[in-house]
Design an enzyme around this catalytic site. Structure first.
Site, PDB file in Angstrom:
ATOM      1  N   MET A  97       0.821  -1.210   0.000  1.00 33.71           N
ATOM      2  CA  MET A  97       0.000   0.000   0.000  1.00 33.71           C
ATOM      3  C   MET A  97       0.858   1.264   0.000  1.00 33.71           C
ATOM      4  O   MET A  97       0.845   2.065   0.934  1.00 33.71           O
ATOM      5  CB  MET A  97      -0.951  -0.024   1.199  1.00 33.71           C
ATOM      6  CG  MET A  97      -1.855  -1.230   1.251  1.00 33.71           C
ATOM      7  SD  MET A  97      -2.867  -1.410  -0.244  1.00 33.71           S
ATOM      8  CE  MET A  97      -3.985  -0.035  -0.050  1.00 33.71           C
ATOM      9  N   ARG A  98       1.606   1.414  -1.071  1.00 41.11           N
ATOM     10  CA  ARG A  98       2.429   2.607  -1.252  1.00 41.11           C
ATOM     11  C   ARG A  98       2.290   3.096  -2.691  1.00 41.11           C
ATOM     12  O   ARG A  98       2.284   2.297  -3.622  1.00 41.11           O
ATOM     13  CB  ARG A  98       3.906   2.301  -0.984  1.00 41.11           C
ATOM     14  CG  ARG A  98       4.238   1.928   0.440  1.00 41.11           C
ATOM     15  CD  ARG A  98       4.282   3.156   1.327  1.00 41.11           C
ATOM     16  NE  ARG A  98       5.314   4.089   0.899  1.00 41.11           N
ATOM     17  CZ  ARG A  98       5.414   5.337   1.380  1.00 41.11           C
ATOM     18  NH1 ARG A  98       4.524   5.787   2.251  1.00 41.11           N
ATOM     19  NH2 ARG A  98       6.382   6.138   0.962  1.00 41.11           N
ATOM     20  N   LEU A 100       4.187   4.552  -5.580  1.00 36.58           N
ATOM     21  CA  LEU A 100       5.606   4.487  -5.908  1.00 36.58           C
ATOM     22  C   LEU A 100       6.006   5.627  -6.836  1.00 36.58           C
ATOM     23  O   LEU A 100       5.231   6.062  -7.687  1.00 36.58           O
ATOM     24  CB  LEU A 100       5.919   3.138  -6.550  1.00 36.58           C
ATOM     25  CG  LEU A 100       5.625   1.934  -5.660  1.00 36.58           C
ATOM     26  CD1 LEU A 100       5.620   0.644  -6.466  1.00 36.58           C
ATOM     27  CD2 LEU A 100       6.638   1.847  -4.517  1.00 36.58           C
ATOM     28  N   HIS A 116      -5.003  -5.606  -8.375  1.00 35.73           N
ATOM     29  CA  HIS A 116      -5.880  -4.512  -7.951  1.00 35.73           C
ATOM     30  C   HIS A 116      -7.314  -5.016  -7.899  1.00 35.73           C
ATOM     31  O   HIS A 116      -7.768  -5.707  -8.831  1.00 35.73           O
ATOM     32  CB  HIS A 116      -5.769  -3.349  -8.933  1.00 35.73           C
ATOM     33  CG  HIS A 116      -6.590  -2.158  -8.541  1.00 35.73           C
ATOM     34  ND1 HIS A 116      -6.248  -1.338  -7.477  1.00 35.73           N
ATOM     35  CD2 HIS A 116      -7.734  -1.654  -9.054  1.00 35.73           C
ATOM     36  CE1 HIS A 116      -7.144  -0.377  -7.364  1.00 35.73           C
ATOM     37  NE2 HIS A 116      -8.058  -0.556  -8.298  1.00 35.73           N
ATOM     38  N   LEU A 151      -0.757   5.348 -11.565  1.00 27.63           N
ATOM     39  CA  LEU A 151      -1.347   4.539 -10.492  1.00 27.63           C
ATOM     40  C   LEU A 151      -2.395   3.594 -11.059  1.00 27.63           C
ATOM     41  O   LEU A 151      -3.382   4.031 -11.665  1.00 27.63           O
ATOM     42  CB  LEU A 151      -1.981   5.448  -9.438  1.00 27.63           C
ATOM     43  CG  LEU A 151      -2.684   4.741  -8.274  1.00 27.63           C
ATOM     44  CD1 LEU A 151      -1.687   3.950  -7.434  1.00 27.63           C
ATOM     45  CD2 LEU A 151      -3.442   5.743  -7.409  1.00 27.63           C
TER      46      LEU A 151
END
Length: 223
Positions: A97-98, A100, A116, A151
């Site tokens: 959960m970052r 990047l 996802h 994302l």
């Protein structure tokens, strides 16, 4: 002529939580269904069940807490150094959960994948189950995709769909989608390890054929 077998792909797995997808990957690798070696599991939190899952199977665990770094760039730089020290063929984001940084994603472009909980390109980002219910959608699901700087926007490899029932809640959708994740994530990893799936020019190809926007549709194909 003797057939030359591929060496097991070296895999590093990044987690932030309970690690149910990690467990599925471990189980399939130990059952001989995945031609991989899990070199390390890296977590950005030190209090998650995924760490215990890895340790139970004697997989090296590295904890790198993001809140110990002054910036996203400095965290990603250190994370990249650690990953590169393992010389991986594949980097797997299994509930990491970052967000990047672009430099980080470019460094691993074509060898880093994520799962996802939505039918991408729909519902990028968080709270996908809630958003599906609010929109009144009849279908929901999960997507495995290559990671790019956008994302949840990299080319899709494979999707699996579920029907949304009137009685569904966020929690029930989460459980149903997770079951689909456990089916398609190891499959995508196997394709990548076998060099059957590749990314070229922001597109995914399986066995040399360009994949459609949503990738292979797991619920419509015998695999």
């Amino acid at each position: 002529m003797e057939k030359h077998e591929l060496k097991p792909a070296r895999v590093v797995i990044l987690i932030s939580g309970g690690g149910t997808n990690l467990q599925t990957i471990i189980d399939q690798q130990e059952a001989g269904k995945l031609p991989i070696t899990i070199c390390a599991v890296i977590s950005n939190r030190d209090d998650v069940q995924g760490i215990q899952r890895a340790q139970k199977h004697n997989i090296p665990v590295i904890v790198l807490e993001h809140n110990q770094f002054p910036s996203r760039e400095s965290f990603d730089g250190r994370l990249q150094d650690i990953i590169d020290s393992q010389n991986p063929d594949i980097v797997v984001l299994a509930g990491f959960m970052r967000i990047l940084t672009p430099d980080f994603t470019r460094h691993y472009e074509g060898k880093m994948i994520n799962i996802h909980p939505s039918l991408l390109p729909h519902y990028q980002g968080l709270h996908t189950h809630r958003r599906v219910l609010e929109a009144g959608d009849l279908k929901h699901g999960a997507t495995v995709h290559f990671v790019t700087a956008q994302l949840d926007g990299g080319p899709a490899i494979i999707q699996s769909s579920i029907e949304v029932e009137k009685s569904d809640s966020e929690e029930s959708l989460k459980e149903k989608v997770l079951r689909q994740e456990h089916k398609i994530f190891p499959l995508a990893i196997r394709w990548l390890a076998e060099k059957r799936v590749v990314m070229r020019e922001e597109k995914a190809f399986l066995d040399g054929e360009e994949l459609a926007v949503g990738g292979v549709q797991f619920d419509k194909n015998e695999i």
